[in-house]
Design an enzyme around this catalytic site. Structure first.
Site, PDB file in Angstrom:
ATOM      1  N   THR A   1       0.821  -1.213   0.000  1.00 37.05           N
ATOM      2  CA  THR A   1       0.000   0.000   0.000  1.00 37.05           C
ATOM      3  C   THR A   1       0.855   1.263   0.000  1.00 37.05           C
ATOM      4  OG1 THR A   1      -1.646  -1.209   1.252  1.00 37.05           O
ATOM      5  CG2 THR A   1      -1.864   1.186   1.242  1.00 37.05           C
TER       6      THR A   1
ATOM      7  N   GLY B   1       2.535  -2.958   8.042  1.00 34.15           N
ATOM      8  CA  GLY B   1       2.755  -3.272   9.444  1.00 34.15           C
ATOM      9  C   GLY B   1       4.230  -3.503   9.734  1.00 34.15           C
TER      10      GLY B   1
ATOM     11  N   GLU C   1      -6.318  -5.811   3.758  1.00 32.07           N
ATOM     12  CA  GLU C   1      -6.475  -6.956   2.836  1.00 32.07           C
ATOM     13  C   GLU C   1      -7.669  -6.771   1.912  1.00 32.07           C
ATOM     14  OE1 GLU C   1      -4.221  -8.635   2.207  1.00 32.07           O
ATOM     15  OE2 GLU C   1      -3.049  -8.917   4.026  1.00 32.07           O
TER      16      GLU C   1
HETATM   17  C1  LIG Z   1      -9.404  -4.901  -6.039  1.00 26.76           C
HETATM   18  C2  LIG Z   1      -8.373  -5.750  -6.740  1.00 26.76           C
HETATM   19  C3  LIG Z   1      -8.721  -7.231  -6.555  1.00 26.76           C
HETATM   20  C4  LIG Z   1      -8.394  -5.404  -8.224  1.00 26.76           C
HETATM   21  O1  LIG Z   1      -7.285  -5.985  -8.839  1.00 26.76           O
HETATM   22  P1  LIG Z   1      -6.895  -5.661 -10.340  1.00 26.76           P
HETATM   23  O2  LIG Z   1      -5.571  -6.219 -10.608  1.00 26.76           O
HETATM   24  O3  LIG Z   1      -7.125  -4.229 -10.620  1.00 26.76           O
HETATM   25  O4  LIG Z   1      -7.896  -6.558 -11.053  1.00 26.76           O
HETATM   26  P2  LIG Z   1      -9.024  -6.204 -12.129  1.00 26.76           P
HETATM   27  O5  LIG Z   1      -8.390  -5.716 -13.381  1.00 26.76           O
HETATM   28  O6  LIG Z   1     -10.104  -5.419 -11.489  1.00 26.76           O
HETATM   29  O7  LIG Z   1      -9.500  -7.679 -12.440  1.00 26.76           O
HETATM   30  C5  LIG Z   1      -9.937  -8.452 -11.497  1.00 26.76           C
HETATM   31  C6  LIG Z   1      -9.567  -9.840 -11.978  1.00 26.76           C
HETATM   32  O8  LIG Z   1      -8.518 -10.309 -11.192  1.00 26.76           O
HETATM   33  C7  LIG Z   1      -8.970 -11.447 -10.489  1.00 26.76           C
HETATM   34  N1  LIG Z   1      -8.341 -11.408  -9.166  1.00 26.76           N
HETATM   35  C8  LIG Z   1      -8.185 -10.326  -8.363  1.00 26.76           C
HETATM   36  N2  LIG Z   1      -7.565 -10.692  -7.233  1.00 26.76           N
HETATM   37  C9  LIG Z   1      -7.314 -12.020  -7.343  1.00 26.76           C
HETATM   38  C10 LIG Z   1      -6.715 -12.972  -6.500  1.00 26.76           C
HETATM   39  N3  LIG Z   1      -6.230 -12.636  -5.300  1.00 26.76           N
HETATM   40  N4  LIG Z   1      -6.657 -14.245  -6.934  1.00 26.76           N
HETATM   41  C11 LIG Z   1      -7.147 -14.606  -8.122  1.00 26.76           C
HETATM   42  N5  LIG Z   1      -7.727 -13.752  -8.968  1.00 26.76           N
HETATM   43  C12 LIG Z   1      -7.820 -12.471  -8.573  1.00 26.76           C
HETATM   44  C13 LIG Z   1     -10.471 -11.283 -10.412  1.00 26.76           C
HETATM   45  O9  LIG Z   1     -11.108 -12.502 -10.191  1.00 26.76           O
HETATM   46  C14 LIG Z   1     -10.756 -10.740 -11.793  1.00 26.76           C
HETATM   47  O10 LIG Z   1     -10.696 -11.812 -12.698  1.00 26.76           O
HETATM   48  P3  LIG Z   1     -11.481 -11.725 -14.084  1.00 26.76           P
HETATM   49  O11 LIG Z   1     -10.888 -10.626 -14.887  1.00 26.76           O
HETATM   50  O12 LIG Z   1     -12.901 -11.452 -13.710  1.00 26.76           O
HETATM   51  O13 LIG Z   1     -11.265 -13.091 -14.682  1.00 26.76           O
HETATM   52  C15 LIG Z   1      -6.960  -5.526  -6.181  1.00 26.76           C
HETATM   53  O14 LIG Z   1      -6.517  -4.312  -6.573  1.00 26.76           O
HETATM   54  C16 LIG Z   1      -6.879  -5.789  -4.711  1.00 26.76           C
HETATM   55  O15 LIG Z   1      -6.738  -6.926  -4.279  1.00 26.76           O
HETATM   56  N6  LIG Z   1      -6.981  -4.706  -3.901  1.00 26.76           N
HETATM   57  C17 LIG Z   1      -6.963  -4.811  -2.472  1.00 26.76           C
HETATM   58  C18 LIG Z   1      -5.581  -4.538  -1.958  1.00 26.76           C
HETATM   59  C19 LIG Z   1      -5.269  -5.284  -0.705  1.00 26.76           C
HETATM   60  O16 LIG Z   1      -5.916  -6.243  -0.325  1.00 26.76           O
HETATM   61  N7  LIG Z   1      -4.200  -4.893  -0.081  1.00 26.76           N
HETATM   62  C20 LIG Z   1      -3.695  -5.572   1.060  1.00 26.76           C
HETATM   63  C21 LIG Z   1      -2.388  -4.993   1.495  1.00 26.76           C
HETATM   64  S1  LIG Z   1      -1.590  -5.965   2.740  1.00 26.76           S
HETATM   65  C22 LIG Z   1      -2.467  -5.697   4.168  1.00 26.76           C
HETATM   66  O17 LIG Z   1      -3.413  -5.001   4.219  1.00 26.76           O
HETATM   67  C23 LIG Z   1      -1.951  -6.445   5.385  1.00 26.76           C
HETATM   68  C24 LIG Z   1      -2.686  -6.246   6.669  1.00 26.76           C
HETATM   69  C25 LIG Z   1      -2.442  -7.417   7.551  1.00 26.76           C
HETATM   70  C26 LIG Z   1      -2.365  -7.126   9.045  1.00 26.76           C
HETATM   71  O18 LIG Z   1      -2.063  -6.028   9.496  1.00 26.76           O
HETATM   72  O19 LIG Z   1      -2.544  -8.115   9.779  1.00 26.76           O
HETATM   73  C1  LIG Z   2      -4.305  -1.465  10.464  1.00 24.08           C
HETATM   74  C2  LIG Z   2      -3.883  -1.532   9.041  1.00 24.08           C
HETATM   75  C3  LIG Z   2      -2.816  -2.348   8.667  1.00 24.08           C
HETATM   76  C4  LIG Z   2      -2.380  -2.390   7.348  1.00 24.08           C
HETATM   77  N1  LIG Z   2      -1.310  -3.161   7.024  1.00 24.08           N
HETATM   78  C5  LIG Z   2      -0.847  -3.150   5.755  1.00 24.08           C
HETATM   79  C6  LIG Z   2       0.308  -3.906   5.388  1.00 24.08           C
HETATM   80  O1  LIG Z   2       0.902  -4.587   6.211  1.00 24.08           O
HETATM   81  N2  LIG Z   2       0.773  -3.837   4.122  1.00 24.08           N
HETATM   82  C7  LIG Z   2       0.148  -3.103   3.181  1.00 24.08           C
HETATM   83  O2  LIG Z   2       0.614  -3.072   2.040  1.00 24.08           O
HETATM   84  N3  LIG Z   2      -0.980  -2.399   3.478  1.00 24.08           N
HETATM   85  C8  LIG Z   2      -1.486  -2.406   4.730  1.00 24.08           C
HETATM   86  N4  LIG Z   2      -2.618  -1.695   5.052  1.00 24.08           N
HETATM   87  C9  LIG Z   2      -3.288  -0.937   4.010  1.00 24.08           C
HETATM   88  C10 LIG Z   2      -4.614  -1.569   3.588  1.00 24.08           C
HETATM   89  O3  LIG Z   2      -4.413  -2.767   2.911  1.00 24.08           O
HETATM   90  C11 LIG Z   2      -5.401  -0.573   2.737  1.00 24.08           C
HETATM   91  O4  LIG Z   2      -5.694   0.536   3.555  1.00 24.08           O
HETATM   92  C12 LIG Z   2      -6.659  -1.201   2.208  1.00 24.08           C
HETATM   93  O5  LIG Z   2      -6.368  -2.146   1.198  1.00 24.08           O
HETATM   94  C13 LIG Z   2      -7.670  -0.168   1.683  1.00 24.08           C
HETATM   95  O6  LIG Z   2      -7.128   0.628   0.717  1.00 24.08           O
HETATM   96  P1  LIG Z   2      -7.179   2.241   0.781  1.00 24.08           P
HETATM   97  O7  LIG Z   2      -6.635   2.640   2.093  1.00 24.08           O
HETATM   98  O8  LIG Z   2      -6.532   2.715  -0.451  1.00 24.08           O
HETATM   99  O9  LIG Z   2      -8.702   2.611   0.755  1.00 24.08           O
HETATM  100  P2  LIG Z   2      -9.462   3.387  -0.384  1.00 24.08           P
HETATM  101  O10 LIG Z   2      -9.487   2.533  -1.605  1.00 24.08           O
HETATM  102  O11 LIG Z   2      -8.964   4.756  -0.519  1.00 24.08           O
HETATM  103  O12 LIG Z   2     -10.905   3.372   0.247  1.00 24.08           O
HETATM  104  C14 LIG Z   2     -11.659   4.519   0.602  1.00 24.08           C
HETATM  105  C15 LIG Z   2     -13.117   4.310   0.166  1.00 24.08           C
HETATM  106  O13 LIG Z   2     -13.176   4.244  -1.243  1.00 24.08           O
HETATM  107  C16 LIG Z   2     -13.936   3.131  -1.656  1.00 24.08           C
HETATM  108  N5  LIG Z   2     -13.424   2.606  -2.922  1.00 24.08           N
HETATM  109  C17 LIG Z   2     -12.134   2.562  -3.348  1.00 24.08           C
HETATM  110  N6  LIG Z   2     -12.056   1.978  -4.544  1.00 24.08           N
HETATM  111  C18 LIG Z   2     -13.300   1.614  -4.897  1.00 24.08           C
HETATM  112  C19 LIG Z   2     -13.859   0.946  -6.016  1.00 24.08           C
HETATM  113  N7  LIG Z   2     -13.098   0.502  -7.006  1.00 24.08           N
HETATM  114  N8  LIG Z   2     -15.181   0.753  -6.027  1.00 24.08           N
HETATM  115  C20 LIG Z   2     -15.952   1.170  -5.003  1.00 24.08           C
HETATM  116  N9  LIG Z   2     -15.481   1.790  -3.917  1.00 24.08           N
HETATM  117  C21 LIG Z   2     -14.180   2.014  -3.860  1.00 24.08           C
HETATM  118  C22 LIG Z   2     -13.761   2.113  -0.531  1.00 24.08           C
HETATM  119  O14 LIG Z   2     -14.847   1.206  -0.494  1.00 24.08           O
HETATM  120  C23 LIG Z   2     -13.717   3.012   0.703  1.00 24.08           C
HETATM  121  O15 LIG Z   2     -15.032   3.254   1.135  1.00 24.08           O
HETATM  122  C24 LIG Z   2      -3.062  -1.633   6.364  1.00 24.08           C
HETATM  123  C25 LIG Z   2      -4.148  -0.832   6.734  1.00 24.08           C
HETATM  124  C26 LIG Z   2      -4.565  -0.778   8.052  1.00 24.08           C
HETATM  125  C27 LIG Z   2      -5.730   0.094   8.423  1.00 24.08           C
END
Ligand SMILES: CC(C)(COP(=O)(O)OP(=O)(O)OC[C@H]1O[C@@H](n2cnc3c(N)ncnc32)[C@H](O)[C@@H]1OP(=O)(O)O)[C@@H](O)C(=O)NCCC(=O)NCCSC(=O)CCCC(=O)O
Ligand SMILES: Cc1cc2nc3c(=O)[nH]c(=O)nc-3n(C[C@H](O)[C@H](O)[C@H](O)COP(=O)(O)OP(=O)(O)OC[C@H]3O[C@@H](n4cnc5c(N)ncnc54)[C@H](O)[C@@H]3O)c2cc1C
Length: 667
Positions: A146, A185, A428
């Site tokens: 992120t 984190g 996530e």
């Molecule tokens: C929202 C998406 C899924 C969009 O991805 P994109 O590459 O722009 O994809 P798109 O062109 O919209 O096409 C979607 C396409 O990508 C596929 N896809 C997406 N994710 C996966 C996956 N994990 N496995 C398998 N397939 C996956 C979808 O099924 C779609 O497939 P399709 O085109 O429909 O066949 C992605 O940007 C995403 O996962 N965003 C969320 C970011 C996130 O989760 N960040 C986490 C950071 S780490 C963290 O937060 C750690 C905290 C832990 C802690 O503190 O304990």
């Molecule tokens: C406690 C904590 C720990 C974290 N740890 C990690 C880590 O270890 N590593 C790491 O890489 N990241 C980490 N993160 C980051 C985290 O993964 C992101 O904050 C999270 O994925 C959400 O993304 P954003 O902050 O960009 O939210 P944004 O996308 O800016 O979301 C803001 C609003 O916009 C809306 N929105 C955004 N895009 C769309 C869309 N396409 N369609 C509709 N609505 C949309 C959302 O629903 C939300 O309401 C952490 C965050 C927190 C709070």
């Protein structure tokens, strides 16, 4: 009047009145008596270890102390797990949940994402090089994806990794303020390495986002290396124990071998080799999403233990003039708020168990080179992650409110649980965004249905005849309840598809049609998840082998989960007259009956989760119910009470009482 020693008499009575053996239910929840024994052994090891008891309570710690104490605890946990040879993840999980309950680890990302990403995305050579160093904590790492400007839309990340074929290095840069890594984190002060997600440029072309191993601090001095600016992002809503950080990279050179190259590759001359599926690099997020389901369930389960035990002990208001004050658990409104949450915590536990098994099965296939189930794994993990974290976070907050004033105190243990569980709605993958990923999958499935193609088993309900009405009778059979959820989901999926279709027919592009239908798509995705979890709960109670009394009690709880979900979301179930008004009345009546039916077992249901007091850390949720003495002791131990008269009295109150306010004018 309840006694102040031994078990509170109301709570003791509750335990005598339950209809089943609590131990039998614990055995069912945790998959057998041997596992219950093992879990207890691990809990005991942690709770009886004087090391974890020597620190002051978390709520009395400053931010810096929270970090430092938690760091010591987790390093000690690491050491003990090695000494005790706890290698199974589930063993580590039980030991840790008792050793540092709801204290987010300052080395958590190292274990949860850094090591697994190397394991899953690294080449054999990379694993050999890094894993021993990571295991021995010489390398401490995190998952830095992120950025300040982008968390959700990861294809929009701005950090660049440009390949230089002359030196065979990548050059990493954060070209803008929004491109700095922000939130990862443990990044701020703990880690010396991180896996950086960056846009790969080679031979003048952008090849999309990839993972790179970057050393950020010196291994001896721990000082940031040249080109690295790193630090803590400051206090947050919670997670004080975690140094979530920021990171700016300026022309940081790393060897070519530091790109994770199991699937994608950059050859020495700069040629890019594509992975078999671009989304395979998203695998570590899937792992954590799968784990969040059980984490969320556990948080709600603990909140229910606290709130339900307290509701059995707390008495308030004479029911009839001059009569005894009632246990607050006897108020129907209290039952209506708490018992469906109790049912939800069981539903989510079973969903978490399913998710864990399904994750292991599917990732084994992926490791074996079969990527066919990736879309299903993504849809199910994204959906269950979002559904469980939403339901459980909101549920914990309701449990807190159900404890009245004392719920607001850290003495209740509930605020700590809440601030630990609620970020699961955001990290996530923000939940709305995850639900839209589920919707995307559902729309694909709908297309298949229209084309007469085969659907995966868990999607076959979509082919249901939407003109059919509910089979619900006074008996309120479980199969009729499941059918109702599936009917609602199938209809909402069809309605969302029809909305998009209509927009396309009116001349909108498919993207515009999607954007104009996202609310309906989200409704459909939530309804799908609700149906999935309900069906899983029903199948668990109907098909599993367990003690018959437990089965009967758990069936009532399962029914409550399903009936309550319908009554609370009635609009979606009656919009197409699926239920008629007579059936709605049957369901409402059944809901009240179920509350009464569950009432004698409420305490037994929470006891069965088998959380020791040391894990709950709650004056209100104590097993012995001696809540008032505990609250009093807690208040007395507050650092504010160390001195009878605080210095601030002499500095501020006394002068003010004498009309002297000069000290403020100096500011
Ligand atoms: C929202 C998406 C899924 C969009 O991805 P994109 O590459 O722009 O994809 P798109 O062109 O919209 O096409 C979607 C396409 O990508 C596929 N896809 C997406 N994710 C996966 C996956 N994990 N496995 C398998 N397939 C996956 C979808 O099924 C779609 O497939 P399709 O085109 O429909 O066949 C992605 O940007 C995403 O996962 N965003 C969320 C970011 C996130 O989760 N960040 C986490 C950071 S780490 C963290 O937060 C750690 C905290 C832990 C802690 O503190 O304990
Ligand atoms: C406690 C904590 C720990 C974290 N740890 C990690 C880590 O270890 N590593 C790491 O890489 N990241 C980490 N993160 C980051 C985290 O993964 C992101 O904050 C999270 O994925 C959400 O993304 P954003 O902050 O960009 O939210 P944004 O996308 O800016 O979301 C803001 C609003 O916009 C809306 N929105 C955004 N895009 C769309 C869309 N396409 N369609 C509709 N609505 C949309 C959302 O629903 C939300 O309401 C952490 C965050 C927190 C709070």
């Amino acid at each position: 009047m309840a006694t102040t020693t031994g078990v509170n008499s109301d709570l003791a009575k509750e335990r005598n009145n339950s209809t089943f053996d609590v131990e039998e239910l614990s055995n069912f929840i945790y998959r057998g008596p041997e596992k219950v024994k093992r879990r207890r052994y691990l809990h005991n090891l942690a709770t009886k270890d004087p090391f974890f008891r020597k620190f002051k309570p978390w709520a009395f710690q400053t931010r810096e102390e929270q970090y430092e104490i938690c760091l010591q605890k987790h390093l000690y946990i690491n050491k003990k797990c090695k000494e005790l040879n706890l290698t199974e993840p589930v063993d580590k999980f039980f030991y840790t949940e008792a050793a540092a309950p709801h204290e987010n680890s300052p080395i958590g990302l190292h274990t949860v994402m850094f090591i697994p990403t190397i394991e899953k995305q690294g080449t054999e050579e990379q694993k050999k090089r890094w894993l021993p160093l990571a295991e021995s904590l010489k390398m401490i790492g995190t998952y830095a994806q992120t950025e300040m400007g982008h968390g959700t839309f990861i294809r929009g990340l701005e950090t660049t990794a440009t390949y230089d074929p002359r030196t065979r290095e990548f050059i990493l840069n954060s070209p803008t303020i929004t491109s700095m890594k922000y939130w990862p984190g443990n990044l701020g002060k703990t880690t010396n390495h991180c896996l950086v997600m960056a846009q790969l440029y080679t031979q003048g072309k952008n090849c999309g986002i990839h993972m790179f191993m970057v050393q950020i601090r010196d291994l001896e001095t721990h000082m940031p290396l040249a080109g690295i600016e790193v630090g803590d992002i400051g206090p947050k809503f919670g997670y004080g124990t975690n140094d979530n950080g920021f990171l700016r990279l300026s022309n940081v050179r790393i060897p070519r071998e530091n790109m994770l190259m199991r699937y994608s590759k950059v050859l020495e001359d700069g040629t890019y080799v594509k992975p078999p599926n671009a989304k395979i690099a998203y695998g570590s997020m899937v792992l954590v999403r799968a784990a969040i389901v059980t984490d969320a369930a556990r948080a709600l389960a603990q909140a229910c233990v606290i709130s339900i035990r307290y509701s059995a002990v707390r008495r308030q208001t004479e029911v009839s003039p001059g009569g005894e004050e009632a246990q607050i658990i006897d108020y129907q409104t209290q039952q209506y708020r708490l018992f469906p949450l109790l049912a939800t915590s069981y539903a989510m536990y079973f969903a978490g168990r399913f998710m864990y098994d399904f994750y292991l099965k599917t990732t084994a296939e992926i490791e074996g080179g079969n990527l066919d189930s990736m879309p299903q794994l993504h849809a199910i993990s994204a959906g269950l992650k979002a559904f469980s974290s939403w339901m459980c976070s909101a549920g914990v907050e309701t449990c807190r409110l159900c404890c009245g004033g004392h719920g607001y105190s850290h003495a209740s243990g509930l605020p700590k649980i809440y601030i630990d569980v609620v970020p699961g709605c955001t990290y996530e993958g923000e939940n709305n965004v995850m639900m839209l990923q589920v919707a995307r999958f559902l729309m694909k499935m709908y297309g298949k249905l229209q084309n007469g193609e085969a659907l995966p088993t868990f999607m076959q309900y979509m082919s249901t005849d939407l003109n059919k009405k509910s089979c619900m009778t006074e008996e309120v059979a479980l199969n009729c309840l499941v059918m109702a959820y599936e009917h609602r989901a199938a209809r909402m999926i069809r309605d969302a598809a029809a909305s998009m279709e209509k927009l396309v027919q009116s001349g909108k592009s498919p993207v515009e049609a999607w954007n104009g239908s996202t609310v309906m798509l989200t409704w459909a995705a939530i309804a799908h998840c609700h149906a999935f979890v309900t069906k899983l709960f029903v199948e668990t109670v109907v098909k599993s082998r367990m003690d018959s009394k437990v089965q009967s009690a758990l069936t009532s709880l399962c029914k409550l989960y399903a009936v309550h979900g319908i009554v609370e979301n009635l609009g979606g179930f009656i919009q197409d007259q699926f239920f008629d008004s007579k059936q709605v009345k049957i369901l409402q009546k059944k809901l009240m009956q179920l509350l009464a039916e569950i009432r004698p077992n409420a305490v037994a249901f929470v006891d069965a989760f088998d959380y020791p007091d040391e894990v709950l850390q709650s004056c209100l949720g104590r097993y012995d119910g001696q809540v008032y003495q505990a609250l009093y002791d807690y208040a007395k131990s507050s650092p504010m009470n160390e001195k009878e008269v605080l210095d601030s009295y002499y500095k501020y109150i006394k002068p003010a009482q004498n009309g002297k306010y000069q000290q403020y004018s100096k500011l």
